[in-house]
Design a protein around this motif. Structure first.
Motif, PDB file in Angstrom:
ATOM      1  N   PRO A 112     -11.520  -8.540 -33.123  1.00 46.78           N
ATOM      2  CA  PRO A 112     -12.112  -9.091 -34.353  1.00 46.78           C
ATOM      3  C   PRO A 112     -13.013  -8.093 -35.079  1.00 46.78           C
ATOM      4  O   PRO A 112     -12.972  -8.003 -36.315  1.00 46.78           O
ATOM      5  CB  PRO A 112     -12.909 -10.303 -33.847  1.00 46.78           C
ATOM      6  N   LEU A 115     -10.729  -5.326 -36.754  1.00 50.98           N
ATOM      7  CA  LEU A 115     -10.101  -5.821 -37.982  1.00 50.98           C
ATOM      8  C   LEU A 115     -11.146  -6.092 -39.062  1.00 50.98           C
ATOM      9  O   LEU A 115     -10.886  -5.879 -40.247  1.00 50.98           O
ATOM     10  CB  LEU A 115      -9.303  -7.088 -37.686  1.00 50.98           C
ATOM     11  N   GLY A 116     -12.320  -6.559 -38.633  1.00 52.14           N
ATOM     12  CA  GLY A 116     -13.385  -6.816 -39.604  1.00 52.14           C
ATOM     13  C   GLY A 116     -13.793  -5.568 -40.350  1.00 52.14           C
ATOM     14  O   GLY A 116     -14.024  -5.602 -41.565  1.00 52.14           O
ATOM     15  N   ARG A 139     -13.814 -15.201 -36.800  1.00 53.12           N
ATOM     16  CA  ARG A 139     -14.526 -14.066 -36.215  1.00 53.12           C
ATOM     17  C   ARG A 139     -14.253 -12.765 -36.961  1.00 53.12           C
ATOM     18  O   ARG A 139     -15.156 -11.951 -37.161  1.00 53.12           O
ATOM     19  CB  ARG A 139     -14.133 -13.920 -34.742  1.00 53.12           C
ATOM     20  N   THR A 140     -13.009 -12.574 -37.386  1.00 56.02           N
ATOM     21  CA  THR A 140     -12.677 -11.343 -38.107  1.00 56.02           C
ATOM     22  C   THR A 140     -13.454 -11.252 -39.413  1.00 56.02           C
ATOM     23  O   THR A 140     -14.028 -10.207 -39.745  1.00 56.02           O
ATOM     24  CB  THR A 140     -11.167 -11.274 -38.395  1.00 56.02           C
ATOM     25  N   TRP A 143     -17.133 -10.432 -38.926  1.00 56.25           N
ATOM     26  CA  TRP A 143     -17.394  -9.007 -38.724  1.00 56.25           C
ATOM     27  C   TRP A 143     -17.200  -8.192 -39.996  1.00 56.25           C
ATOM     28  O   TRP A 143     -17.815  -7.140 -40.174  1.00 56.25           O
ATOM     29  CB  TRP A 143     -16.488  -8.458 -37.619  1.00 56.25           C
ATOM     30  N   SER A 144     -16.343  -8.668 -40.893  1.00 60.57           N
ATOM     31  CA  SER A 144     -16.051  -7.884 -42.100  1.00 60.57           C
ATOM     32  C   SER A 144     -17.275  -7.689 -42.980  1.00 60.57           C
ATOM     33  O   SER A 144     -17.386  -6.682 -43.693  1.00 60.57           O
ATOM     34  CB  SER A 144     -14.943  -8.561 -42.917  1.00 60.57           C
ATOM     35  N   SER A 228      -8.159 -16.028 -42.710  1.00 59.36           N
ATOM     36  CA  SER A 228      -7.661 -15.739 -41.377  1.00 59.36           C
ATOM     37  C   SER A 228      -6.862 -16.955 -40.912  1.00 59.36           C
ATOM     38  O   SER A 228      -6.681 -17.906 -41.672  1.00 59.36           O
ATOM     39  CB  SER A 228      -8.823 -15.439 -40.426  1.00 59.36           C
ATOM     40  N   SER A 299      -5.820 -10.893 -39.522  1.00 62.14           N
ATOM     41  CA  SER A 299      -5.774 -11.508 -38.198  1.00 62.14           C
ATOM     42  C   SER A 299      -4.923 -10.653 -37.281  1.00 62.14           C
ATOM     43  O   SER A 299      -4.135  -9.822 -37.741  1.00 62.14           O
ATOM     44  CB  SER A 299      -5.196 -12.926 -38.282  1.00 62.14           C
ATOM     45  N   THR A 322      -3.848  -6.132 -40.189  1.00 60.72           N
ATOM     46  CA  THR A 322      -3.676  -6.482 -38.790  1.00 60.72           C
ATOM     47  C   THR A 322      -3.720  -5.225 -37.934  1.00 60.72           C
ATOM     48  O   THR A 322      -3.929  -4.115 -38.443  1.00 60.72           O
ATOM     49  CB  THR A 322      -2.352  -7.249 -38.580  1.00 60.72           C
ATOM     50  N   ASP A 323      -3.529  -5.396 -36.628  1.00 67.40           N
ATOM     51  CA  ASP A 323      -3.583  -4.251 -35.721  1.00 67.40           C
ATOM     52  C   ASP A 323      -2.176  -3.837 -35.315  1.00 67.40           C
ATOM     53  O   ASP A 323      -1.186  -4.539 -35.560  1.00 67.40           O
ATOM     54  CB  ASP A 323      -4.418  -4.597 -34.490  1.00 67.40           C
TER      55      ASP A 323
END
Length: 333
Positions: A112, A115-116, A139-140, A143-144, A228, A299, A322-323
């Motif tokens: 999270p 990505l944030g 959560r993402t 953090w952003s 998200s 996400s 995304t990751d």
């Protein structure tokens, strides 16, 4: 008798430096100095500890706090070829305007935050004066905010896309929107209602109220929306904070739900499922999200793959952040 030490005369002015030091506080002064010595001047942690007369453990702890609080923001300009290749595959496969793929962290717990940072960096470049920004939650997105470039953007409006929860939480819908607005000097609008009404009729009644109707209209006119998704798995934020009742899970699964987008549960084909929760959700309808010029889904993680894919198939968003591991799963079909 002890001699009395005279204080400063009323006409004596304090130096600007003294005023600044008082405002900053000792902890922030020390952390800023440590960050400068480490990241700018290239000193080792041991060298900094010796120079400042503190322990190396304290230097390590302060550097960690600098990153967590946003005092230090790290930008890496290089692009990884596998991530770039995945971006192109995702854009073509799902008809996206843009995909941003970042390396997956070694520790899944850091996803999270990873990505944030990507969301905050992306949004800092895209948002501009006079725009309306719609914000979801999770959560993402929590953090952003720390990765957003703090500045005043003229005539910017931030709108929460969902109702709230009835108790305090660091990832409350209202908290995320308000922190984004504060960071960017924007006016903020909230959906002053619960994320889920107690009944479909109460939800309809709430949405008829002038205040909520105005906020939803602003959300529909957003220039950018950042959202998200939530899964049905045991690590789901909805389940962890009690927003989703455990007794409702069997019914959702029986209806074919794979997760939620803006508190609307979707099946694997991206269609809203036939379940009472969907008729009680207070927020921007997913059909309206499609009409936002720039709609961003941020996400990742194995648990989120089915619902991320459903949101993409449904065409609700045109930008994905995304990751790498999640992108590989999405690219594989």
């Amino acid at each position: 008798m002890a001699a009395r030490v005279p204080g400063p005369r009323p006409d004596e002015e304090r130096s600007p430096l003294a005023v600044v030091l008082d405002v900053l506080g000792a902890d922030e002064q020390r952390r800023t100095r440590i960050a400068w010595l480490y990241y700018v001047e290239g000193l080792t942690q041991a060298e900094i500890a010796e120079l400042l007369g503190i322990s190396r453990v304290k230097v390590v702890r302060d550097l960690q706090i600098c990153r967590q609080t946003g005092l230090v923001q790290i930008q890496i300009n290089g692009r990884l070829a596998p991530c770039v290749a995945l971006e192109r595959v995702l854009v073509q496969r799902y008809g996206l305007t843009q995909a941003v793929v970042v390396p997956s962290p070694h520790d899944p717990a850091h996803l999270p935050a990873t990505l944030g940072v990507a969301v905050g960096a992306w949004l800092s470049e895209k948002i501009g004066p006079g725009q309306t920004l719609g914000i979801g939650w999770g959560r993402t997105l929590h953090w952003s905010v720390r990765a957003l470039r703090r500045r005043e953007i003229p005539d910017l409006t931030v709108v929460s896309l969902l109702g709230g929860i009835g108790r305090g939480s660091e990832i409350n819908m209202y908290e995320t929107a308000s922190r984004v607005a504060e960071t960017l000097g924007a006016q903020c609008y909230y959906l002053a209602a619960p994320a889920y009404a107690s009944s479909a009729s109460l939800r309809d009644m709430l949405l008829e109220q002038a205040g909520l109707r105005e906020v939803l209209e602003r959300a529909r006119r957003a220039d950018i929306a950042v959202v998200s998704v939530g899964s049905l798995g045991p690590e789901s934020t909805n389940r962890r904070i009690g927003l989703l009742d455990e007794e409702e899970l069997p019914g959702l699964e029986a209806a074919g739900a794979v997760g939620d987008l803006l508190c609307t549960f979707l099946d694997a084909a991206g269609h809203p499922v036939d379940h009472p929760l969907n008729r009680r959700a207070v927020g921007l309808p997913v059909e309206d999200l499609r009409r936002v010029p720039t709609s961003v889904l941020a996400s990742g993680g194995p648990e989120k793959v089915p619902i991320v894919k459903a949101a993409l198939i449904g065409g609700y968003v045109n930008t994905l952040i995304t990751d790498e591991r999640t992108a590989e799963a999405l690219a594989a079909g």
